[in-house]
Design a protein around this motif. Structure first.
Motif, short mmCIF file in Angstrom:
data_model
loop_
_atom_site.label_atom_id
_atom_site.label_comp_id
_atom_site.label_asym_id
_atom_site.label_seq_id
_atom_site.Cartn_x
_atom_site.Cartn_y
_atom_site.Cartn_z
N UNK A 2 -2.86 26.88 -0.52
CA UNK A 2 -3.90 26.79 0.50
C UNK A 2 -3.72 25.51 1.32
N UNK A 3 -4.39 25.45 2.48
CA UNK A 3 -4.26 24.28 3.34
C UNK A 3 -5.27 23.21 2.95
N UNK A 4 -5.32 22.14 3.71
CA UNK A 4 -6.15 20.99 3.35
C UNK A 4 -7.64 21.33 3.40
N UNK A 5 -8.04 22.26 4.28
CA UNK A 5 -9.45 22.62 4.36
C UNK A 5 -9.90 23.36 3.10
N UNK A 6 -9.08 24.33 2.65
CA UNK A 6 -9.39 25.02 1.41
C UNK A 6 -9.36 24.08 0.23
N UNK A 7 -8.44 23.13 0.27
CA UNK A 7 -8.34 22.13 -0.80
C UNK A 7 -9.61 21.31 -0.89
N UNK A 8 -10.14 20.89 0.25
CA UNK A 8 -11.37 20.12 0.27
C UNK A 8 -12.52 20.90 -0.34
N UNK A 9 -12.63 22.18 0.02
CA UNK A 9 -13.71 23.00 -0.50
C UNK A 9 -13.61 23.16 -2.01
N UNK A 10 -12.41 23.43 -2.51
CA UNK A 10 -12.23 23.58 -3.95
C UNK A 10 -12.57 22.29 -4.68
N UNK A 11 -12.12 21.17 -4.12
CA UNK A 11 -12.36 19.89 -4.79
C UNK A 11 -13.84 19.54 -4.80
N UNK A 12 -14.54 19.84 -3.73
CA UNK A 12 -15.96 19.54 -3.67
C UNK A 12 -16.76 20.33 -4.71
N UNK A 13 -16.29 21.55 -5.04
CA UNK A 13 -17.04 22.42 -5.93
C UNK A 13 -16.53 22.42 -7.37
N UNK A 14 -15.23 22.09 -7.55
CA UNK A 14 -14.65 22.18 -8.89
C UNK A 14 -13.83 20.92 -9.19
N UNK A 15 -14.34 19.78 -8.85
CA UNK A 15 -13.59 18.52 -8.82
C UNK A 15 -12.72 18.27 -10.05
N UNK A 16 -13.31 18.31 -11.25
CA UNK A 16 -12.56 17.92 -12.45
C UNK A 16 -11.49 18.94 -12.84
N UNK A 17 -11.58 20.15 -12.31
CA UNK A 17 -10.61 21.19 -12.65
C UNK A 17 -9.45 21.26 -11.65
N UNK A 18 -9.51 20.48 -10.59
CA UNK A 18 -8.55 20.59 -9.48
C UNK A 18 -7.48 19.49 -9.54
N UNK A 19 -6.23 19.90 -9.35
CA UNK A 19 -5.11 18.97 -9.21
C UNK A 19 -4.47 19.25 -7.84
N UNK A 20 -4.43 18.25 -6.97
CA UNK A 20 -3.99 18.44 -5.59
C UNK A 20 -2.61 17.80 -5.34
N UNK A 21 -1.65 18.63 -4.95
CA UNK A 21 -0.29 18.15 -4.70
C UNK A 21 0.11 18.50 -3.27
N UNK A 22 0.58 17.51 -2.54
CA UNK A 22 1.01 17.71 -1.15
C UNK A 22 2.50 17.44 -1.05
N UNK A 23 3.23 18.38 -0.45
CA UNK A 23 4.66 18.22 -0.25
C UNK A 23 4.96 17.79 1.18
N UNK A 24 5.81 16.78 1.32
CA UNK A 24 6.21 16.27 2.63
C UNK A 24 7.70 16.54 2.87
#
Length: 217
Positions: free
Chosen positions: A113-135
């Motif tokens: 998912x993109x950064x917007x979906x990532x923000x939504x998931x993190x706001x609602x499921x913070x402790x369960x979320x691991x966010x990795x960004x590839x450059x």
């Protein structure tokens, strides 16, 4: 044949996690995700709900949960989706009940998912979320990769490059950032992140009983 020593190793219960991979188009995210799913039996792709019509070969419940606009709106309004967004005129969302049940059972889910979906998931499921960004290693290299596909017009590539600059600006909203200058090295780093996050004390729900048993021995 199984490692004889592994027979004595404790299989501790743990809570699952939501592993997010985000990147600009052309950075190698799809390749990394497919390899992760192929080589790691403990993680599965999150199946989204969508209003997009099924494409040839797609199976309901496996590729997506296909619903109409009315049903999707009912799910969104009823709090049945953890996150949702509209992309190119179609709605996509993550079903809450399926994910929550899986996490409790110790299953891991991969999200593309993109950064917007990532923000939504993190706001609602913070402790369960691991966010990795590839450059990408450079903007020039990214453009070369997009052109190397040979599938997009100059206009489409220009649009993807503009979107890439916007997406890269949100790099600091992630827990981990990995530069993909070599696909094998990048995969190893992503796999290491996943394995380390599984070992977090808070996720290993079986540790309390296990350590108590050790102290009684």
């Amino acid at each position: 044949m199984a490692d004889p020593q592994s027979l004595d190793r404790p299989n501790l219960a743990r809570r699952g996690l939501m592993f997010i991979l985000s990147s600009p188009s052309g950075t190698g995210k799809t390749t990394i995700a497919r390899r992760l799913l192929r080589e790691d039996a403990e993680i599965a792709m999150s199946v989204s709900v969508t209003t997009r019509p099924p494409r040839h070969g797609e199976v309901d419940g496996h590729d997506y949960y296909f619903v109409d606009d009315t049903k999707f709106r009912e799910m969104a309004d009823g709090g049945e989706l953890i996150e949702w967004a509209q992309v190119f005129g179609n709605n996509y969302g993550t079903p809450k009940s399926h994910i929550k049940a899986g996490l409790k059972e110790g299953r891991d889910f991969l999200f593309d998912i993109d950064w917007q979906g990532t923000q939504q998931l993190y706001q609602r499921m913070e402790t369960d979320v691991v966010r990795v960004f590839l450059l990408p290693p450079s903007i020039g290299e990214l453009e070369d990769r997009l052109r190397g596909r040979g599938t997009d017009s100059d206009e489409v590539i220009a649009g993807r490059m503009a979107r890439a600059q916007h997406e890269i600006s949100h790099w600091d909203g992630y827990d981990y950032v990995v530069v993909n200058d070599d696909i094998d090295a990048c995969f190893k780093k992503v796999k290491t992140i996943l394995e380390a996050e599984r070992m977090r004390r808070a996720r290993q729900t079986g540790l309390v009983d296990f350590t108590r048993g050790l102290m009684r021995d």
